[in-house]
Write a protein that holds these residues in place. Structure first.
Motif, PDB file in Angstrom:
ATOM      1  N   GLY A 321      -0.032   0.924  -3.891  1.00 38.17           N
ATOM      2  CA  GLY A 321      -1.213   0.101  -3.745  1.00 38.17           C
ATOM      3  C   GLY A 321      -0.988  -1.331  -4.212  1.00 38.17           C
ATOM      4  O   GLY A 321      -1.530  -2.274  -3.623  1.00 38.17           O
ATOM      5  N   GLU A 322      -0.182  -1.491  -5.253  1.00 36.38           N
ATOM      6  CA  GLU A 322       0.133  -2.837  -5.740  1.00 36.38           C
ATOM      7  C   GLU A 322       0.798  -3.674  -4.653  1.00 36.38           C
ATOM      8  O   GLU A 322       0.548  -4.873  -4.547  1.00 36.38           O
ATOM      9  N   ASP A 323       1.645  -3.030  -3.840  1.00 37.80           N
ATOM     10  CA  ASP A 323       2.304  -3.751  -2.742  1.00 37.80           C
ATOM     11  C   ASP A 323       1.302  -4.222  -1.696  1.00 37.80           C
ATOM     12  O   ASP A 323       1.553  -5.193  -0.978  1.00 37.80           O
ATOM     13  N   GLN A 324       0.156  -3.532  -1.621  1.00 39.94           N
ATOM     14  CA  GLN A 324      -0.895  -3.905  -0.668  1.00 39.94           C
ATOM     15  C   GLN A 324      -1.950  -4.804  -1.304  1.00 39.94           C
ATOM     16  O   GLN A 324      -2.879  -5.238  -0.618  1.00 39.94           O
ATOM     17  N   GLY A 325      -1.804  -5.075  -2.612  1.00 37.33           N
ATOM     18  CA  GLY A 325      -2.826  -5.845  -3.310  1.00 37.33           C
ATOM     19  C   GLY A 325      -4.077  -5.043  -3.568  1.00 37.33           C
ATOM     20  O   GLY A 325      -5.176  -5.599  -3.677  1.00 37.33           O
ATOM     21  N   ARG A 326      -3.921  -3.715  -3.679  1.00 36.02           N
ATOM     22  CA  ARG A 326      -5.067  -2.832  -3.911  1.00 36.02           C
ATOM     23  C   ARG A 326      -4.804  -1.961  -5.132  1.00 36.02           C
ATOM     24  O   ARG A 326      -3.685  -1.877  -5.634  1.00 36.02           O
ATOM     25  N   ASP A 327      -5.852  -1.293  -5.594  1.00 33.95           N
ATOM     26  CA  ASP A 327      -5.699  -0.395  -6.742  1.00 33.95           C
ATOM     27  C   ASP A 327      -4.874   0.829  -6.377  1.00 33.95           C
ATOM     28  O   ASP A 327      -4.224   1.421  -7.254  1.00 33.95           O
ATOM     29  N   GLU A 328      -4.931   1.212  -5.101  1.00 35.70           N
ATOM     30  CA  GLU A 328      -4.243   2.426  -4.659  1.00 35.70           C
ATOM     31  C   GLU A 328      -3.859   2.286  -3.190  1.00 35.70           C
ATOM     32  O   GLU A 328      -4.501   1.561  -2.433  1.00 35.70           O
ATOM     33  N   TRP A 329      -2.804   2.976  -2.821  1.00 37.24           N
ATOM     34  CA  TRP A 329      -2.300   2.905  -1.450  1.00 37.24           C
ATOM     35  C   TRP A 329      -3.358   3.361  -0.454  1.00 37.24           C
ATOM     36  O   TRP A 329      -3.993   4.396  -0.645  1.00 37.24           O
ATOM     37  N   GLU A 330      -3.561   2.579   0.589  1.00 37.36           N
ATOM     38  CA  GLU A 330      -4.486   2.932   1.656  1.00 37.36           C
ATOM     39  C   GLU A 330      -3.711   3.210   2.935  1.00 37.36           C
ATOM     40  O   GLU A 330      -2.773   2.480   3.280  1.00 37.36           O
ATOM     41  N   LEU A 331      -4.107   4.241   3.627  1.00 39.27           N
ATOM     42  CA  LEU A 331      -3.449   4.613   4.879  1.00 39.27           C
ATOM     43  C   LEU A 331      -3.729   3.568   5.949  1.00 39.27           C
ATOM     44  O   LEU A 331      -4.814   2.979   5.978  1.00 39.27           O
ATOM     45  N   PRO A 332      -2.786   3.337   6.849  1.00 41.63           N
ATOM     46  CA  PRO A 332      -3.026   2.375   7.931  1.00 41.63           C
ATOM     47  C   PRO A 332      -4.037   2.905   8.935  1.00 41.63           C
ATOM     48  O   PRO A 332      -4.244   4.118   9.047  1.00 41.63           O
TER      49      PRO A 332
END
Length: 408
Positions: A321-332
């Motif tokens: 999620g950090e790589d996406q700038g979010r708290d947790e990974w989000e599915l595409p």
């Protein structure tokens, strides 16, 4: 509140005259963990459930309580087709006469493609009524045709039987699911398509894993991997073949995780990751496999959860999620709804294991948003929802309402 998985485990354990310690020892789990399962404070992971069922000499469905008979499951348009599916699968090579001539193959192909998409999105309620007629018509066309048209008809018939397998499995009719898998293989063998034949055997291996037959499933999947290598022209697999190979590797990863072999599971995930890169790093849908970088990550999380490392699974989600700038990974966006929904169901169970009840409920709600039919028919959802209600001292109407909707 309906009977939960733990109550069924305790009931069958007592019928088999086993103590808690005896059953725990047979399943290689701690006494305290088994006691938590029986109280309903924790839910067994799929691999653990399979071990418990095997030790108790029952099928997993005996412990999950399937097939379910409440809510949408009693809807005529879902349950009423089961007898027709049984009849069609019994008379698969000598079908009943049709009252009218079957529609042309291109029309049937279009409907079969629609059914396949419904299957991938977990839309079982609208999909179910289409299956008996589609199977009957495709069977008549396949038996009457010749040459390439016949092979094509069998190819689509294999896909329609695959949808029937999914429906039967999700509703809890596991005997019918196994028959459907046999019919997928029968049609695939006549399609002339080696990848469809591999797909059929892959489905059989998946059923073996669900029953805890890990050594048999491992042999089958490793043989499929070798067969795909043999089929490769000059060591170069096409994208469809890579997708099927990747799916086989991911299935092996889950098998090893459930069999208590995290090192082997990690190795298979690495191999699948390499196949996804070689395919161009794109998510694909060849042979309904949903293979690509996203599904590799989904299986990485599932493997960690199946090995009992729920803390690391949730940490991995935060890291991505950090790589996406979010708290947790989000599915595409665009991922098959059932695949995405299944991921959130797994994560909900992991959160519940780690004591994060609010997070678990959020994951269940997200899973329902993506694929309501899939969630409502899923035994892990029922178990998780029931556990949340039992542990909810505040008696939150939102949680209890979800549990009632799920049949928990």
């Amino acid at each position: 509140m309906m009977e939960h998985v733990g109550q069924r485990i305790r009931e069958v354990r007592k019928i088999r005259r086993l103590t808690v310690r005896q059953l725990a020892d047979r399943c290689a789990i701690s006494v305290s963990l088994l006691e938590k399962y029986e109280r309903g404070d924790r839910n067994p992971a799929p691999g653990t459930l399979a071990r418990l069922a095997r030790a108790l000499k029952v099928g997993p469905e005996r412990l999950t309580g399937q097939p379910y008979m409440n809510g949408a499951e009693t809807d005529d348009q879902v349950q009423a087709i089961i007898p027709d599916l049984r009849r069609i699968m019994l008379t698969y090579d000598s079908p009943d006469d049709l009252t009218t001539a079957p529609r042309p193959l291109p029309v049937l192909e279009a409907e079969a493609e629609q059914v396949a998409r419904m299957r991938q999105d977990g839309r079982y309620v609208p999909m179910g009524p289409l299956l008996p007629g589609l199977l009957a018509e495709l069977t008549h066309v396949a038996l009457a045709a010749r040459g390439q048209e016949q092979k094509r008809a069998y190819w689509w018939l294999a896909r329609a039987y695959r949808a029937s397998n999914s429906l039967a499995h999700k509703l809890g009719y596991h005997d019918l699911s196994m028959t459907a898998i046999e019919r997928v293989q029968w049609a695939a063998d006549r399609s002339g398509d080696p990848l469809m034949q591999v797909t059929a055997t892959y489905l059989k291996a998946g059923a073996m894993i669900r029953t805890g037959s890990y050594s048999s499933a491992r042999r089958v999947l490793e043989a499929l991997e070798a067969e795909l290598t043999r089929l490769a022209p000059e060591e170069s697999l096409t994208d469809p073949a890579l997708a099927v190979q990747g799916a086989v590797l991911l299935k092996l990863a889950i098998l090893e995780a459930r069999d208590g072999q995290p090192g082997r599971a990690a190795q298979r995930l690495d191999e699948a990751r390499a196949a996804a890169v070689f395919m161009g790093g794109r998510d694909s849908d060849h042979y309904e496999m949903s293979f690509g970088p996203t599904n590799v990550r989904i299986h990485e999380i599932a493997a960690l959860i199946d090995t009992g490392d729920t803390e690391q699974a949730l940490a991995r989600l935060r890291e991505w999620g950090e790589d996406q700038g979010r708290d947790e990974w989000e599915l595409p966006e665009g991922l098959a709804a059932e695949r995405a929904s299944h991921h959130h169901i797994d994560v909900a169970n992991a959160r519940l294991t780690e004591g994060d009840r609010r997070g678990a409920f959020r994951s269940l709600v997200r899973a329902r948003e993506l694929s309501p039919n899939h969630v409502r028919f899923h035994p892990t959802v029922r178990a998780s929802a029931a556990t949340l209600v039992r542990l909810d001292r505040a008696q939150d109407d939102t949680i209890s309402g979800f549990a009632r909707w799920a049949g928990a």
